[in-house]
Design a protein around this motif. Structure first.
Motif, short mmCIF file in Angstrom:
data_model
loop_
_atom_site.label_atom_id
_atom_site.label_comp_id
_atom_site.label_asym_id
_atom_site.label_seq_id
_atom_site.Cartn_x
_atom_site.Cartn_y
_atom_site.Cartn_z
N ASN A 20 -110.15 19.71 21.90
CA ASN A 20 -110.14 18.35 21.96
C ASN A 20 -109.32 17.72 22.88
N LYS A 21 -107.94 18.37 22.79
CA LYS A 21 -106.95 18.01 23.78
C LYS A 21 -107.49 18.12 25.28
N ILE A 22 -108.09 19.38 25.49
CA ILE A 22 -108.65 19.45 26.99
C ILE A 22 -109.75 18.26 27.32
N PHE A 23 -110.80 18.10 26.36
CA PHE A 23 -111.70 17.25 26.49
C PHE A 23 -110.98 15.80 26.78
N SER A 24 -109.85 15.46 26.15
CA SER A 24 -109.34 14.41 26.62
C SER A 24 -108.70 14.20 27.85
N VAL A 25 -108.07 15.36 28.05
CA VAL A 25 -107.62 15.55 29.64
C VAL A 25 -108.41 15.14 30.64
N LEU A 26 -109.74 15.76 30.40
CA LEU A 26 -111.03 15.66 31.29
C LEU A 26 -111.47 14.29 31.34
N GLY A 27 -111.06 13.34 30.43
CA GLY A 27 -111.56 12.18 30.25
C GLY A 27 -112.90 11.85 29.31
N PHE A 28 -112.92 12.80 28.43
CA PHE A 28 -114.18 12.59 27.49
C PHE A 28 -113.74 11.64 26.36
N GLY A 64 -110.31 9.41 40.40
CA GLY A 64 -108.87 9.34 39.40
C GLY A 64 -109.20 9.98 38.27
N ARG A 65 -109.76 11.29 38.28
CA ARG A 65 -109.90 11.98 37.00
C ARG A 65 -109.83 13.54 37.17
N TYR A 66 -109.74 14.29 36.29
CA TYR A 66 -109.58 15.73 36.35
C TYR A 66 -110.80 16.37 36.10
N PHE A 67 -111.26 17.37 36.62
CA PHE A 67 -112.53 18.44 36.34
C PHE A 67 -111.81 19.68 35.98
N ALA A 68 -112.64 20.38 35.31
CA ALA A 68 -112.27 21.70 34.96
C ALA A 68 -112.55 22.63 36.27
N LYS A 69 -111.60 23.37 36.72
CA LYS A 69 -111.73 24.30 37.60
C LYS A 69 -112.79 25.43 37.33
N HIS A 70 -112.70 25.85 36.24
CA HIS A 70 -113.73 26.96 35.73
C HIS A 70 -114.64 26.27 34.73
N HIS A 71 -114.53 26.03 33.77
CA HIS A 71 -115.19 25.22 32.75
C HIS A 71 -114.39 24.80 31.68
N PRO A 72 -114.84 23.78 30.94
CA PRO A 72 -113.95 23.04 30.00
C PRO A 72 -113.48 23.80 28.68
N PHE A 73 -113.89 24.91 28.55
CA PHE A 73 -113.79 26.07 27.41
C PHE A 73 -112.72 27.27 27.81
N THR A 74 -112.06 27.13 28.96
CA THR A 74 -111.04 28.08 29.60
C THR A 74 -109.84 27.61 29.14
N SER A 75 -109.33 28.69 28.47
CA SER A 75 -107.91 28.25 27.87
C SER A 75 -106.56 28.22 28.90
N PRO A 76 -105.94 27.45 28.78
CA PRO A 76 -104.60 27.40 29.54
C PRO A 76 -103.46 28.48 29.33
N LYS A 77 -102.69 28.51 30.30
CA LYS A 77 -101.70 29.68 29.86
C LYS A 77 -100.92 29.02 28.63
N GLU A 78 -100.31 29.97 27.75
CA GLU A 78 -99.55 29.29 26.70
C GLU A 78 -98.42 28.67 27.18
#
Length: 586
Positions: A494-502, A439-453
């Motif tokens: 920090n936002k990405i870490f939050s979405v990943l459940g950190f 029930g959680r998301y994982f990074a497809k590449h790694h957690p330091f990858t930028s989303p498209k704006e």
């Protein structure tokens, strides 16, 4: 000196010269009539040595006692051969030996040191130092050297700096499994071997290095296959003040440079393909585009004919194999068995054969009439002589099964020529993938990858739809390199870490040093890494990366030559404060 020439350089221009050679005995040919010929081999080639009983009986007798792989030093005169060998660069000459020293005798090797050897894989891996004497294997290592050398040249000319990063680092369990290294000086604590230098190369960008590269060993404790080893080599790169297009242009240029310099091939510009397109039409994020046979969806043309298999399926997809209507029922049955294997998991395979007279014969023609089958054929752009193959099921699973079928049929039809190279960039990957069980998301590449704006807003409303500024280079269906534009803003990270459940504490514990570094002026940066082993295997036309690695592991992760991994003395374990418990899995 042991030699003044190598075994691969002498020609007719050297006739009457006195030369000294050194090398290994490849073959001894006793012709009778007082003549014996010995092929002497070194890294550079083979030169024929001639021993004549009437000239020197003692040397002749010595030559007849030589065995394969004896190490010799010989002195003699270069002479033109009566019977030339056009397949050997030194085939116009031979050496009339006047002196010979046996530098080392050799036991009979466990397999023949020839291109077509009689040694099996395990035996050759156990005696890898002998296997490396074979031209075909050594040639792969020479190719590897050339690719690495040209890579360094290309990057150096573009102001990249080669910087070494640490091999003993902290564990990052979000990716693949780490190899763990206990610390003697810090009892109960562990290093990990790096899966990549990712964090350090980003820190080098924060440090102002601007352009970094490294040809570096990386480690992943994963199950092995033909294109995977527990330790592998990356061409690892990072650039500052760049966007995605800058990175693609730089490393497409490098790849084209390597093909031109190493293989003499001028590659055209690499097309771009979105991840969504690749999955829809090829069922893979690394499509082999040497041939067509793209997927065609025909679900809407199959419903309402009482064929429950299609009616109950979420997806019905077809491929059209041009000119394959000659496939016999036995061949089609073999394809059916192929896709039903547990590794692929299809429940069956439907076919439509387009006969030369325009009629259509199908394995489901008791449910579908000629008019309906013609609609299928029209959508698939099938012509007389073609074969349509159909798989159905859950969309994602069926597409992957159809992908395996496409590759197998392409192989059978000779469409996957190893001397043809089709390169492309796959872009716009999903940023995240969801594990439904956890029930959680994982990074497809790694957690330091930028989303498209343009997808930032979706991080709150629909994280699974967010696309990444990520890209893979694919050649002949092999992912040879991949990377992304990185996050360089602490708030977004920090936002990405939050979405990943950190939690904040977990993020700080694992990646605090990087996030803290971003507070001191991190530039926009991006990069990628090539798999050097995979790149070399493509250039060499190999099915496995093993033969382009000097000392590889087998499919069980073992080094057959040095018998590693192995147990260690209890004293060593005591020093590390470790206790080993063997669990009986039976």
């Amino acid at each position: 000196m042991y030699r003044n020439h190598t075994c691969g350089e002498l020609t007719l221009a050297n006739v009457d010269n006195i030369v000294i050679l050194a090398g290994w005995v490849q073959k001894v040919r006793k012709l009778g009539g007082g003549m014996t010929f010995v092929d002497l081999r070194d890294r550079y080639g083979i030169t024929q040595l001639a021993f004549n009983r009437s000239v020197d009986e003692e040397l002749y007798e010595q030559a007849n006692k030589l065995g394969r792989e004896f190490v010799l030093q010989v002195t003699g005169k270069v002479q033109e051969r009566e019977s030339k060998n056009p397949n050997n660069p030194t085939g116009d000459i031979e050496i009339i030996v006047s002196e010979m020293v046996i530098l080392n005798a050799s036991d009979t090797p466990p397999f023949t040191i020839e291109d077509e050897t009689d040694g099996g894989d395990d035996l050759r891996m156990k005696y890898r130092y002998l296997d490396l004497r074979r031209n075909i294997v050594r040639g792969n290592l020479e190719l590897r050297h050339k690719i690495a050398f040209e890579t360094r040249r290309y990057l150096d000319e573009r102001n990249f700096l080669e910087v070494e990063t640490p091999v003993l680092i902290g564990s990052t369990p979000e990716g693949a499994r780490d190899f763990i290294v206990p610390s003697r000086m810090n009892p109960g604590e562990f290093y990990a071997l790096p899966q990549s230098p990712q964090l350090f190369k980003q820190l080098l960008m924060v440090s102002g290095f601007d352009r970094y590269f490294q040809i570096v060993k990386c480690f992943r404790d994963e199950d092995l296959r033909a294109d995977r080893q527990p330790e592998f080599t990356q061409i690892d790169c990072e650039m500052s003040f760049v966007k995605q297009e800058d990175v693609l242009e730089m490393f497409e240029g490098m790849t084209r440079h390597l093909f031109k310099k190493i293989k003499g091939i001028d590659l055209p510009a690499f097309p771009r393909m979105t991840y969504e397109h690749a999955m829809k039409y090829y069922g893979s994020d690394k499509p082999d585009t040497r041939f067509g046979m793209e997927f065609v969806e025909i679900k809407d043309l199959t419903i309402g004919k009482d064929f429950v298999v299609f009616d109950s399926s979420e997806y019905v997809g077809a491929i059209c194999a041009k000119g394959a209507a000659t496939y016999t029922r036995k061949q089609i049955d073999k394809l059916t068995d192929y896709v039903k294997r547990p590794q692929i998991g299809a429940k069956g395979l439907v076919y439509v054969r387009c006969e030369e007279d325009g009629t259509l014969k199908s394995s489901v023609d008791k449910f579908y009439d000629q008019d309906t089958l013609k609609l299928w054929a029209e959508r698939c752009k099938a012509e007389p002589g073609d074969l349509i193959l159909i798989i159905c099921g859950e969309t994602e699973k069926a597409q992957k099964q159809l992908c395996e079928l496409r590759l197998e049929v392409g192989e059978q039809l000779g469409l996957r020529d190893k001397n043809t190279f089709s390169c492309l960039w796959v872009v716009d990957f999903p940023l995240l993938e969801k594990d439904e069980e956890l029930g959680r998301y994982f990074a497809k590449h790694h957690p330091f990858t930028s989303p498209k704006e343009e997808d930032f807003a979706l991080l709150d409303s629909n994280p699974g739809a967010v696309r990444a500024n990520a890209y893979d280079m694919v050649i002949n269906g092999v992912e040879v390199g991949g990377g992304s534009v990185r996050i360089y803003n602490s708030q977004l990270q920090n936002k990405i870490f939050s979405v990943l459940g950190f939690s904040e504490e977990k993020a700080q514990a694992q990646f605090g040093f990087l996030m803290n570094a971003f507070k001191y002026g991190a530039p926009p940066h991006a990069g990628l890494a090539f798999g050097l082993d995979r790149l070399v295997s493509l250039f060499a036309g190999l099915d496995s990366i093993r033969d382009c690695i000097a000392f590889p592991k087998n499919t069980s992760g073992r080094d057959m030559m040095i018998d590693a991994p192995s147990t260690v003395e209890q004293e060593q374990l005591d020093e590390l404060h470790l206790k080993v418990t063997i669990i009986d899995k039976t």
